[in-house]
Scaffold this motif. Structure first.
Motif, PDB file in Angstrom:
ATOM      1  N   VAL A 173       0.866  -1.182   0.000  1.00  0.00           N
ATOM      2  CA  VAL A 173       0.000   0.000   0.000  1.00  0.00           C
ATOM      3  C   VAL A 173       0.901   1.230   0.000  1.00  0.00           C
ATOM      4  O   VAL A 173       1.765   1.378   0.869  1.00  0.00           O
ATOM      5  CB  VAL A 173      -0.910   0.020   1.248  1.00  0.00           C
ATOM      6  N   GLN A 174       0.731   2.125  -0.971  1.00  0.00           N
ATOM      7  CA  GLN A 174       1.559   3.318  -1.072  1.00  0.00           C
ATOM      8  C   GLN A 174       0.773   4.440  -1.727  1.00  0.00           C
ATOM      9  O   GLN A 174      -0.214   4.197  -2.429  1.00  0.00           O
ATOM     10  CB  GLN A 174       2.818   3.023  -1.896  1.00  0.00           C
ATOM     11  N   LEU A 175       1.215   5.666  -1.487  1.00  0.00           N
ATOM     12  CA  LEU A 175       0.587   6.829  -2.110  1.00  0.00           C
ATOM     13  C   LEU A 175       1.154   7.047  -3.511  1.00  0.00           C
ATOM     14  O   LEU A 175       2.358   6.897  -3.730  1.00  0.00           O
ATOM     15  CB  LEU A 175       0.832   8.083  -1.270  1.00  0.00           C
ATOM     16  N   PHE A 194      -3.475   0.856   6.606  1.00  0.00           N
ATOM     17  CA  PHE A 194      -3.877   1.377   5.295  1.00  0.00           C
ATOM     18  C   PHE A 194      -4.186   2.866   5.404  1.00  0.00           C
ATOM     19  O   PHE A 194      -3.734   3.672   4.571  1.00  0.00           O
ATOM     20  CB  PHE A 194      -5.097   0.613   4.786  1.00  0.00           C
ATOM     21  N   THR A 221      -1.149   5.058   5.831  1.00  0.00           N
ATOM     22  CA  THR A 221      -0.453   5.240   4.553  1.00  0.00           C
ATOM     23  C   THR A 221      -1.200   6.238   3.678  1.00  0.00           C
ATOM     24  O   THR A 221      -0.596   7.129   3.065  1.00  0.00           O
ATOM     25  CB  THR A 221      -0.316   3.906   3.814  1.00  0.00           C
ATOM     26  N   ALA A 222      -2.502   6.103   3.629  1.00  0.00           N
ATOM     27  CA  ALA A 222      -3.320   6.980   2.781  1.00  0.00           C
ATOM     28  C   ALA A 222      -3.231   8.435   3.209  1.00  0.00           C
ATOM     29  O   ALA A 222      -3.345   9.341   2.380  1.00  0.00           O
ATOM     30  CB  ALA A 222      -4.777   6.518   2.798  1.00  0.00           C
ATOM     31  N   SER A 270       4.577   3.391   3.684  1.00  0.00           N
ATOM     32  CA  SER A 270       3.946   2.267   3.000  1.00  0.00           C
ATOM     33  C   SER A 270       3.612   1.186   4.015  1.00  0.00           C
ATOM     34  O   SER A 270       4.116   1.181   5.144  1.00  0.00           O
ATOM     35  CB  SER A 270       4.864   1.691   1.903  1.00  0.00           C
ATOM     36  N   ALA A 308      -9.402   0.682  -0.713  1.00  0.00           N
ATOM     37  CA  ALA A 308      -8.970   1.562  -1.802  1.00  0.00           C
ATOM     38  C   ALA A 308     -10.139   2.271  -2.474  1.00  0.00           C
ATOM     39  O   ALA A 308      -9.951   3.328  -3.094  1.00  0.00           O
ATOM     40  CB  ALA A 308      -8.181   0.758  -2.835  1.00  0.00           C
ATOM     41  N   TYR A 313     -10.153   5.577  -1.017  1.00  0.00           N
ATOM     42  CA  TYR A 313      -8.886   6.322  -1.046  1.00  0.00           C
ATOM     43  C   TYR A 313      -8.255   6.188  -2.429  1.00  0.00           C
ATOM     44  O   TYR A 313      -7.307   5.415  -2.629  1.00  0.00           O
ATOM     45  CB  TYR A 313      -7.941   5.797   0.032  1.00  0.00           C
ATOM     46  N   GLN A 349      -6.221   7.926  -3.970  1.00  0.00           N
ATOM     47  CA  GLN A 349      -4.815   8.340  -4.060  1.00  0.00           C
ATOM     48  C   GLN A 349      -3.848   7.221  -3.717  1.00  0.00           C
ATOM     49  O   GLN A 349      -2.635   7.373  -3.840  1.00  0.00           O
ATOM     50  CB  GLN A 349      -4.559   9.541  -3.132  1.00  0.00           C
ATOM     51  N   VAL A 350      -4.387   6.064  -3.321  1.00  0.00           N
ATOM     52  CA  VAL A 350      -3.549   4.950  -2.872  1.00  0.00           C
ATOM     53  C   VAL A 350      -3.389   3.925  -3.990  1.00  0.00           C
ATOM     54  O   VAL A 350      -4.344   3.595  -4.689  1.00  0.00           O
ATOM     55  CB  VAL A 350      -4.169   4.289  -1.621  1.00  0.00           C
TER      56      VAL A 350
END
Length: 281
Positions: free
Chosen positions: A145-147, A204, A207-208, A214, A226, A229, A231-232
């Motif tokens: 999980v990452q931006l 999550f 991270t968001a 991450s 997701a 979100y 942006q993730v």
């Protein structure tokens, strides 16, 4: 070629305080709702954490989109609904204990407070040495999980790109084992932070919101989250598909066999098929 584990987890930052309060309030609300349900469902109860005794099974169930969650004034989740079906059809007496941190559930299992731990728990060799796994309940895998950056691109595009990056996971999660193996595979260091307080959903969100760089969580959970979100990015898989099971103590082989027998019979019912279509379309 190593994984470095960081164990100093709680930073003095306001978002963490809000998330900690959020997690506590969620568990309190779920506990209260489960207590209320005892009026109409005598086999499903929640109380203070101590062994129930008799024929009641204490179930530590992780708060999250696939295990247990609240929508409107109703409790749901694949594992929660599945256990309710088993309780209703097979005469099981269950007491639910909502948990946020996996470590709390495993500690309670070790101490004899819980009989079953239900959550996002892939089978791994190290955990098979420590606990007894039931037959697989469903199949899942872990994802990063990452931006996304300002251009909408994920900074880490493959497992090789994880070298030198900091990744957060739940404390005592088998995911840490997977990242250790991955670091050996790519021949570089992955900095793993094991968080003892939060579950997959909270990691999550952290991270968001940019609080952590991450995290690694199960893909089915990530896909549900997701949707809220955009942006993730969750496109980078960290593992192959793995069986996800429930945990019991090693000494409780009779309980595991009983659950496996009940589950095998229940898979042939219309109730199970409808539940699978609802949560795994």
């Amino acid at each position: 070629m190593e994984v470095k584990f960081k164990h100093t987890l709680r930073y003095d930052r306001k978002p963490s305080s809000r998330l900690a309060l959020y997690g506590l309030l969620l568990v309190a609300a779920l506990t209260l709702m489960l207590c209320v349900r005892t009026c109409s469902m005598p086999t499903l109860r929640v109380a203070e954490r101590h062994p129930s005794g008799g024929d009641t099974l204490d179930v530590a169930i992780e708060y999250g989109p696939l295990s247990l969650y609240r929508y409107d004034d109703t409790l749901g989740g694949f594992s929660y609904d599945l256990l309710r079906q088993l309780a209703s059809e097979r005469g099981l007496h269950l007491k639910f204990h909502p948990v946020v941190a996996l470590g709390d559930a495993l500690s309670g299992l070790d101490e004899g407070l819980f009989d079953i731990v239900v959550g996002a728990m892939p089978m791994t060799e190290r955990y098979r040495e420590r606990y007894a796994f039931t037959a697989p309940v469903y199949i899942d895998r872990q994802v990063l999980v990452q931006l996304r950056d300002s251009a909408g691109k994920a900074p880490i595009g493959s497992q090789l790109d994880m070298a030198g990056h900091e990744v957060w996971v739940m404390a005592q999660s088998p995911v840490a084992d997977r990242l250790h193996n991955l670091a050996s595979e790519i021949g570089d260091t992955i900095y793993v932070v094991e968080d003892p307080a939060y579950g997959s959903e909270q990691l999550f969100i952290m991270t968001a919101t940019g609080e952590i760089p991450s995290a690694v969580v199960n893909e089915r959970i990530a896909r549900v989250m997701a949707a809220d979100y955009p942006q993730v990015d969750i496109s980078t898989a960290v593992s192959f598909n793995q069986f996800q099971s429930w945990l019991c103590r090693k000494a409780d082989s009779l309980l595991v066999n009983r659950l496996d027998t009940i589950m095998e019979a229940h898979r042939q019912t219309g109730g199970y098929r409808e539940l699978s279509r609802r949560y795994f379309p």
